[in-house]
Write an enzyme that holds these catalytic residues in place. Sequence first.
Site, PDB file in Angstrom:
ATOM      1  N   ASP A   1     -26.634  48.910 137.057  1.00 39.08           N
ATOM      2  CA  ASP A   1     -27.779  49.369 136.347  1.00 39.08           C
ATOM      3  C   ASP A   1     -27.598  49.730 135.127  1.00 39.08           C
ATOM      4  O   ASP A   1     -26.486  50.309 134.819  1.00 39.08           O
ATOM      5  CB  ASP A   1     -28.487  50.522 137.358  1.00 39.08           C
ATOM      6  CG  ASP A   1     -29.901  50.968 136.534  1.00 39.08           C
ATOM      7  OD1 ASP A   1     -30.562  50.235 136.127  1.00 39.08           O
ATOM      8  OD2 ASP A   1     -30.115  52.003 136.714  1.00 39.08           O
TER       9      ASP A   1
ATOM     10  N   ASP B   1     -27.921  54.198 140.506  1.00 38.80           N
ATOM     11  CA  ASP B   1     -28.328  56.019 140.592  1.00 38.80           C
ATOM     12  C   ASP B   1     -29.635  56.168 140.958  1.00 38.80           C
ATOM     13  O   ASP B   1     -29.832  57.487 141.228  1.00 38.80           O
ATOM     14  CB  ASP B   1     -27.683  56.463 139.363  1.00 38.80           C
ATOM     15  CG  ASP B   1     -28.676  56.386 138.273  1.00 38.80           C
ATOM     16  OD1 ASP B   1     -29.322  55.535 138.290  1.00 38.80           O
ATOM     17  OD2 ASP B   1     -28.602  56.992 137.227  1.00 38.80           O
TER      18      ASP B   1
ATOM     19  N   ASP C   1     -32.749  51.496 143.248  1.00 44.27           N
ATOM     20  CA  ASP C   1     -31.285  50.696 143.367  1.00 44.27           C
ATOM     21  C   ASP C   1     -30.994  50.593 144.690  1.00 44.27           C
ATOM     22  O   ASP C   1     -30.064  49.773 145.468  1.00 44.27           O
ATOM     23  CB  ASP C   1     -30.486  51.422 142.601  1.00 44.27           C
ATOM     24  CG  ASP C   1     -30.429  51.281 141.143  1.00 44.27           C
ATOM     25  OD1 ASP C   1     -31.156  50.253 140.643  1.00 44.27           O
ATOM     26  OD2 ASP C   1     -30.121  52.410 140.301  1.00 44.27           O
TER      27      ASP C   1
END
Length: 753
Positions: free
Chosen positions: A435, A639, A643
């Site tokens: 990410d 995080d 996700d």
Amino acid sequence: MSHVDPVCGMTVEDDSPRRFAFDGETYYFCSDHCLRKFSANPVTASKEGAQPKAERQGSTYTCPMHPEVRQQGPGVCPKCGMALEPEMPSLDEGENPELVDFRHRFVWTLPLTAATFVMAMTGVGPAWLQLVLATPVVLWAARPFFQRWAASIASGNPNMWTLIGTGVGAAYAYSVVATVMPGRLAPATGATPAVYFEAAAVIVSLTLMGQLLELRARSRTSAAIRALAMLAPKTARRLREDGTEEDVELSQVQVGDRLRVRPGEKVPVDGAVVEGRSGVDESMLTGESLPVEKGPGDRLIGATMNASGALVMRAGKVGSATVLAQIVQMVAQAQRSRAPMQRMADVVSYWFVLAVVGVAVASFLAWGLLGPEPRWIHALVSAVAVLIIACPCALGLATPMSVMVATGRGASSGILFRDADAIEALRSIDTLVVDKTGTLTMGKPAFHSALGHPGEGPSPRLENDVLRIAASLDSGSGHPLAGAIVAEARRRGLVLSGAEDFESLTGQGVRGSVDGEQVVLGNTLLMIESGIDASPLAARAEALRGQGASVVFLAVAGKLAGMVAVADPIRDSARDAVAKLHAAGIRIAMASGDGLATTKAVAAALGIDEFRGEMRPADKLRFVEKLKAEGRRVAMAGDGINDAPALAAADVGIAMGTGTDVAMASAKVTLVKGDLSGILRAIELSRATVANMKQNLAFALAYNAIGVPIAAGVLYPFTGLALSPMVAAVAMSFSSVSVVANALRLRGGIKMP
């Protein structure tokens, strides 16, 4: 007669020098630690430990080789015979009771073993004197060995103690018969029968020594857990409703309590700042060396250090719910888990012991029927040597030791593996999906630049003027972008004005009145709706967006005055980490929910191989599944809640510790400090650990592959070489110690970026 240590529950013999009289009864202790604890408070200590083990409310103990074996209180594993260890090491548990017991047996019988050995080697002294000297060694010092030997046979789980007990028992029993009734054996030997008391005694002493070395090494593997647990303070300063304060034990802190954290004190539990500002050193958990500024509303982690200012916090998570407690629990659970490689080793060990017994029997018969005189003496010596040298202790320790040391090493570096399977899986990944926000970037907007409109009247607005007006209007907003603008204005010492008629327009910007003039601050859409032409700065704004920045335009009194750019800075460590990951043969893909322009800019700046923007949780999940369908071994790092599905679907999910609980629950690896360099460290540790496991297994198998045939006498017809049981005992102990020592290299022998 034996007694139960009232503190830890270990069995203690009558001759223990550690005893204490209380309330008309004498208590016996296995160690000085237990004696001190009991004598300091006999009532409490006896209530804790004097009950039978099955009933005592003590710690849960488990086997380091077979974590499925669990019981209340200490004991011996019914499968492998190893002493059980506390599932969660205690800060005040003192020295390992088994280590104390074995050391006691070793020290007191070593002189007897040495005397027996010297007599046998020099031929001085009668056999009955060797019997007198060797008997305490075999019957007392080796008593734990024979207890485990009997348990292995009764439970049908052949293990190292099956071999050791059989070998020592056979050598000793034969020697006793040869000493007490030599006439029974004389016809078979044709001479005064030889005795092997020295072999039995030396094997016991060497095995004890090997166990001492192993126990000391194993105790070091829990040092990481103890070090983590010791980070927590003992007390907290609680604020009462009437305004007074009191120091209370940490266990008494409840959710919702208001706590004062003075300068130089540790944060007692997880929570949030209510009053005050200070820098907090979070390096013990995150590895970040610089203090993190904390103010009202900011999150605090228990066990971190308050550096300068005074803080008042509200407790949010206490006890086992704190971040520190969960980290300790995760490390302990990972240390007790079984690697896939270990399951194979367990199967090998079981059949290996049975095969060794078969080899020992075959060797005994071959020497007895075909060997030189005294044939049956040679047969006994050969069989005992085979049983001793083939002890599978090293084989059983090969992978658990590596896992335990690696998880401890990882914890000290901010890397938390959920289990041993995660360690093995991580080393084989070839694609890393990350990410953007919070992983490659800081995850916190920061001021980038401000620009005045040069064509605005006779006196165009300057950069600081644009920033001051924008910050004055934004001071009433709680948006992260607004916070970055206000923070930069204050850093420059600009004097802000009060904003009136403030209005926040979701997804567009804000407007209001500053110094009596109407001010609008927002995106292009808001400028169009407000009738303001932002085209003079459009090209510059697009260029800034291409650099990954978010741009807002500023209009004053209906005229374009300038623009302000805010960006989520790329982490300082990201570029170096990406380069090293590429060097390690890992392809990097970025999957972000941000816009394509911002995502493209970050990917270009870092040299990311592949990127995707404007991705929803389902899109990230499909992206991971697509890569796996292409045959790639995928690790996903993120995080956020968005996700979590992709983290669960990846071969290895890596959660950044700065993220949400949902993300961490979906991942196999958690990085306490959420940046890309932590992923590189985790991969390096994983690869080093698996290599260490293979080395340990190779050590164990090599010893047996070489030692068993020699002990069986394969080389005797060609070289006249036969292996003494004493030499076999040395080799057996050395194999276990070498495996433990090799595993401990993981504590400091890995190059951690």
